[in-house]
Write a protein that holds these residues in place. Sequence first.
Motif, PDB file in Angstrom:
ATOM      1  N   ASP A   1      -2.652  12.222  11.725  1.00 41.73           N
ATOM      2  CA  ASP A   1      -1.426  11.183  11.921  1.00 41.73           C
ATOM      3  C   ASP A   1      -1.973   9.668  12.893  1.00 41.73           C
ATOM      4  O   ASP A   1      -3.222   9.521  13.743  1.00 41.73           O
ATOM      5  CB  ASP A   1      -1.826  11.923  13.721  1.00 41.73           C
ATOM      6  N   ALA A   2      -1.856   9.122  12.316  1.00 41.55           N
ATOM      7  CA  ALA A   2      -2.824   7.666  11.830  1.00 41.55           C
ATOM      8  C   ALA A   2      -1.365   6.338  12.611  1.00 41.55           C
ATOM      9  O   ALA A   2      -0.088   6.788  12.553  1.00 41.55           O
ATOM     10  CB  ALA A   2      -2.286   7.142  10.712  1.00 41.55           C
ATOM     11  N   PRO A   3      -2.855   5.489  13.385  1.00 43.13           N
ATOM     12  CA  PRO A   3      -1.794   5.078  14.176  1.00 43.13           C
ATOM     13  C   PRO A   3      -0.944   3.549  13.487  1.00 43.13           C
ATOM     14  O   PRO A   3      -1.070   3.804  11.981  1.00 43.13           O
ATOM     15  CB  PRO A   3      -2.363   4.116  14.714  1.00 43.13           C
ATOM     16  N   VAL A   4      -0.134   2.348  14.129  1.00 40.21           N
ATOM     17  CA  VAL A   4       0.913   2.101  12.801  1.00 40.21           C
ATOM     18  C   VAL A   4      -0.322   0.927  13.075  1.00 40.21           C
ATOM     19  O   VAL A   4      -1.054   0.302  13.635  1.00 40.21           O
ATOM     20  CB  VAL A   4       2.044   1.680  13.536  1.00 40.21           C
ATOM     21  N   LEU A   5      -0.676   0.885  11.454  1.00 44.44           N
ATOM     22  CA  LEU A   5      -2.003  -1.078  11.290  1.00 44.44           C
ATOM     23  C   LEU A   5      -0.531  -1.387  11.794  1.00 44.44           C
ATOM     24  O   LEU A   5       0.544  -1.913  10.841  1.00 44.44           O
ATOM     25  CB  LEU A   5      -2.910  -0.122  10.073  1.00 44.44           C
ATOM     26  N   PRO A   6      -1.089  -3.414  11.326  1.00 44.68           N
ATOM     27  CA  PRO A   6      -0.781  -4.420  10.799  1.00 44.68           C
ATOM     28  C   PRO A   6      -0.947  -5.094   9.540  1.00 44.68           C
ATOM     29  O   PRO A   6      -1.681  -4.097   8.680  1.00 44.68           O
ATOM     30  CB  PRO A   6      -1.066  -5.482  11.774  1.00 44.68           C
ATOM     31  N   PRO A   7       0.541  -5.161   8.791  1.00 47.12           N
ATOM     32  CA  PRO A   7       0.968  -5.308   7.064  1.00 47.12           C
ATOM     33  C   PRO A   7       0.124  -6.421   6.579  1.00 47.12           C
ATOM     34  O   PRO A   7      -1.025  -5.353   5.586  1.00 47.12           O
ATOM     35  CB  PRO A   7       1.722  -6.566   7.307  1.00 47.12           C
ATOM     36  N   ALA A   8      -1.054  -6.879   7.161  1.00 46.82           N
ATOM     37  CA  ALA A   8      -1.701  -7.634   6.605  1.00 46.82           C
ATOM     38  C   ALA A   8      -3.813  -6.267   6.333  1.00 46.82           C
ATOM     39  O   ALA A   8      -4.404  -6.821   5.754  1.00 46.82           O
ATOM     40  CB  ALA A   8      -2.985  -9.031   7.893  1.00 46.82           C
ATOM     41  N   VAL A   9      -3.663  -4.727   6.834  1.00 41.20           N
ATOM     42  CA  VAL A   9      -4.696  -4.365   7.405  1.00 41.20           C
ATOM     43  C   VAL A   9      -4.289  -3.551   5.942  1.00 41.20           C
ATOM     44  O   VAL A   9      -5.324  -3.253   5.589  1.00 41.20           O
ATOM     45  CB  VAL A   9      -4.652  -3.278   8.531  1.00 41.20           C
ATOM     46  N   LEU A  10      -3.070  -3.410   5.459  1.00 42.39           N
ATOM     47  CA  LEU A  10      -2.962  -2.374   4.597  1.00 42.39           C
ATOM     48  C   LEU A  10      -3.004  -2.748   3.147  1.00 42.39           C
ATOM     49  O   LEU A  10      -4.160  -1.739   2.550  1.00 42.39           O
ATOM     50  CB  LEU A  10      -1.348  -1.866   4.367  1.00 42.39           C
TER      51      LEU A  10
ATOM     52  N   ALA B   1      -1.766   6.661   6.641  1.00 40.72           N
ATOM     53  CA  ALA B   1      -1.821   5.717   7.499  1.00 40.72           C
ATOM     54  C   ALA B   1      -1.211   3.989   6.833  1.00 40.72           C
ATOM     55  O   ALA B   1      -0.718   3.789   7.210  1.00 40.72           O
ATOM     56  CB  ALA B   1      -3.920   5.094   7.370  1.00 40.72           C
ATOM     57  N   VAL B   2      -1.095   3.812   5.628  1.00 39.98           N
ATOM     58  CA  VAL B   2      -0.706   2.798   4.713  1.00 39.98           C
ATOM     59  C   VAL B   2       0.315   3.258   4.579  1.00 39.98           C
ATOM     60  O   VAL B   2       1.730   2.358   5.028  1.00 39.98           O
ATOM     61  CB  VAL B   2      -1.165   2.567   3.233  1.00 39.98           C
ATOM     62  N   ASN B   3       1.109   4.377   4.460  1.00 34.25           N
ATOM     63  CA  ASN B   3       3.086   5.093   4.223  1.00 34.25           C
ATOM     64  C   ASN B   3       3.279   4.309   5.810  1.00 34.25           C
ATOM     65  O   ASN B   3       4.060   3.806   5.899  1.00 34.25           O
ATOM     66  CB  ASN B   3       2.618   5.698   4.321  1.00 34.25           C
ATOM     67  N   VAL B   4       3.040   4.808   6.530  1.00 30.46           N
ATOM     68  CA  VAL B   4       2.956   4.568   8.402  1.00 30.46           C
ATOM     69  C   VAL B   4       3.509   2.971   8.246  1.00 30.46           C
ATOM     70  O   VAL B   4       3.833   3.239   8.872  1.00 30.46           O
ATOM     71  CB  VAL B   4       2.481   5.083   9.263  1.00 30.46           C
ATOM     72  N   GLY B   5       2.311   2.501   8.308  1.00 34.15           N
ATOM     73  CA  GLY B   5       2.220   0.634   8.148  1.00 34.15           C
ATOM     74  C   GLY B   5       3.113   0.431   7.896  1.00 34.15           C
ATOM     75  O   GLY B   5       4.341  -0.431   8.666  1.00 34.15           O
ATOM     76  N   LEU B   6       3.622   0.804   6.370  1.00 34.29           N
ATOM     77  CA  LEU B   6       4.758   0.155   5.845  1.00 34.29           C
ATOM     78  C   LEU B   6       5.656   0.994   6.111  1.00 34.29           C
ATOM     79  O   LEU B   6       6.833   0.002   6.349  1.00 34.29           O
ATOM     80  CB  LEU B   6       4.366   0.157   4.129  1.00 34.29           C
ATOM     81  N   ALA B   7       5.958   1.809   6.759  1.00 35.01           N
ATOM     82  CA  ALA B   7       8.001   1.860   7.018  1.00 35.01           C
ATOM     83  C   ALA B   7       7.761   1.557   8.329  1.00 35.01           C
ATOM     84  O   ALA B   7       8.890   0.852   8.611  1.00 35.01           O
ATOM     85  CB  ALA B   7       7.384   4.033   6.862  1.00 35.01           C
TER      86      ALA B   7
ATOM     87  N   TRP C   1       7.028  -0.982   9.167  1.00 38.77           N
ATOM     88  CA  TRP C   1       7.610  -2.904   9.241  1.00 38.77           C
ATOM     89  C   TRP C   1       8.466  -2.827   8.245  1.00 38.77           C
ATOM     90  O   TRP C   1       8.934  -3.929   9.252  1.00 38.77           O
ATOM     91  CB  TRP C   1       5.905  -3.210   8.025  1.00 38.77           C
ATOM     92  N   LEU C   2       8.894  -1.848   7.452  1.00 44.44           N
ATOM     93  CA  LEU C   2       9.671  -2.442   6.777  1.00 44.44           C
ATOM     94  C   LEU C   2      10.954  -2.348   7.906  1.00 44.44           C
ATOM     95  O   LEU C   2      12.004  -2.650   7.675  1.00 44.44           O
ATOM     96  CB  LEU C   2      10.054  -2.514   4.997  1.00 44.44           C
ATOM     97  N   GLY C   3      10.973  -0.462   7.803  1.00 44.20           N
ATOM     98  CA  GLY C   3      11.915   0.179   8.180  1.00 44.20           C
ATOM     99  C   GLY C   3      12.215  -1.404  10.011  1.00 44.20           C
ATOM    100  O   GLY C   3      14.039  -1.105   9.793  1.00 44.20           O
ATOM    101  N   GLY C   4      11.601  -1.645  10.684  1.00 42.86           N
ATOM    102  CA  GLY C   4      11.905  -2.597  11.452  1.00 42.86           C
ATOM    103  C   GLY C   4      12.729  -3.942  11.529  1.00 42.86           C
ATOM    104  O   GLY C   4      13.321  -4.622  11.539  1.00 42.86           O
ATOM    105  N   ARG C   5      11.620  -4.289  10.439  1.00 40.12           N
ATOM    106  CA  ARG C   5      12.913  -5.193   9.436  1.00 40.12           C
ATOM    107  C   ARG C   5      14.201  -5.251   8.952  1.00 40.12           C
ATOM    108  O   ARG C   5      14.956  -6.028   9.592  1.00 40.12           O
ATOM    109  CB  ARG C   5      11.910  -6.391   8.587  1.00 40.12           C
ATOM    110  N   PHE C   6      14.518  -4.359   8.654  1.00 41.01           N
ATOM    111  CA  PHE C   6      16.385  -4.016   7.639  1.00 41.01           C
ATOM    112  C   PHE C   6      17.025  -3.337   8.086  1.00 41.01           C
ATOM    113  O   PHE C   6      17.232  -3.068   7.920  1.00 41.01           O
ATOM    114  CB  PHE C   6      15.432  -3.591   6.323  1.00 41.01           C
TER     115      PHE C   6
END
Length: 427
Positions: free
Chosen positions: A102-111, A136-142, A144-149
């Motif tokens: 259960d990964a935390p939501v990481l900022p895009p710059a970390v990925l 963790a990478v997929n959680v962060g991407l989803a 970030w991109l989901g919140g934008r689009f």
Amino acid sequence: MAQETTQAPPSAPTAPARALLPFILPAVVVGVAASLVFVGVSTAAERLQRVLWGPLPDALGVGRYSVLWMFVVLTATGVVVGLVVWKVPGHAGPDPATLGLDAPVLPPAVLPGLVLATGLMLAGGPSLGPENPVIAVNVGLAAWLGGRFLPRTPGTLWPVLAEAATIGALFGTPVAAALVISEALAGRPMRGRLWDNLFAPLTAGACGAMTTTLVARPTFDLGLPPMGHPRAGDVLAALVIASAAAALGLCAVYAFPHLHAAFRRLRHPMLMLPAGGLVLAALAALGGRLTLFKGLSEIGELARDPQGWSAGQFVTMTVVKLAALLVAASCGFRGGRIFPAVFVGTALGLAAHALVPAVHPSLGVATAVLGMLLAITRQGWVSLFTAAVLVASPAVITLLCIASLPAWLLVTGRPQMQLRADGTPVR
């Protein structure tokens, strides 16, 4: 006198179809994208691995898996991953010892740094899998991109979709994703029915699994001979092997915070990771080349010829791989613990078969993997599912359910192989 009647509490209302339909498209997109990220990272790492452990040592006139080359590559892997953790923005994410599925939501710059550190680790040979960092990478991407689009979509949905999609992609089936999500939902208040809550994650997991199946054609079946009708001796063997594997896994769990603290005393990733690489090279020299890497292709090699190694060799590989998992997870390499734990359980189960030929190899492998995963992951459904798909023998499933009971009693309430920020184990 009026007769008193008791009414059953009303069940949770079922969500109408119109409430679930808007989640289909986001779940499909996340499922496909999460699978492609996983396949991309794995494919790039495999290509680099083939170069590092093939043409490069051949060109240098060094044996591909000679002791010298193991020390060179594993130490160099520690150095380059240490550089990524030290210098790349985001430092490749938080301490991997504090992360689970259960990964935390990481900022895009970390990925990007986390992807790079994971790929280098997978290619270089440390005994960790891709699951935790890729989730963790997929959680962060989803997120970030989901919140934008799709800003109107609930923000809590994206991590659940990404986790389910990645687990489906990792195992090549959405069943594993559904089991993990249902286990997580069991401890949370739910609105509506269980299947309403599972609808979107199951869609994401199915799309992730199907994409991986179409692109990479993964398989977990080891091709071991199927079991016949279980006997009383099989029940006893299942109970003993699963419990022994769980107890052995707990030894690593209890050692984890102490070894992690020892590496943390070095204080800098350019000291911790190269030191870990050196220790891993020494372990690989002791256990042989099969104890390198995440272990998935290596268990296939073990299963193709269970008679090709003695019981002592299987036991050596079991202990060395478990120690390598412990070191790699403690010193800062980015990776997950499921795949190397599967190798440990497989080697232990084949050792049981070699010591007692009456123990069927499928039974030995499945129950040992079950016990080891219960201790390392504390994920009951994932442990049962993984153990079952490795041997693809329906007769083993009932024995696995029986064997899980004493193994779970051994591990429940004990420390987990995951630490808090202060270094104390999660319970």
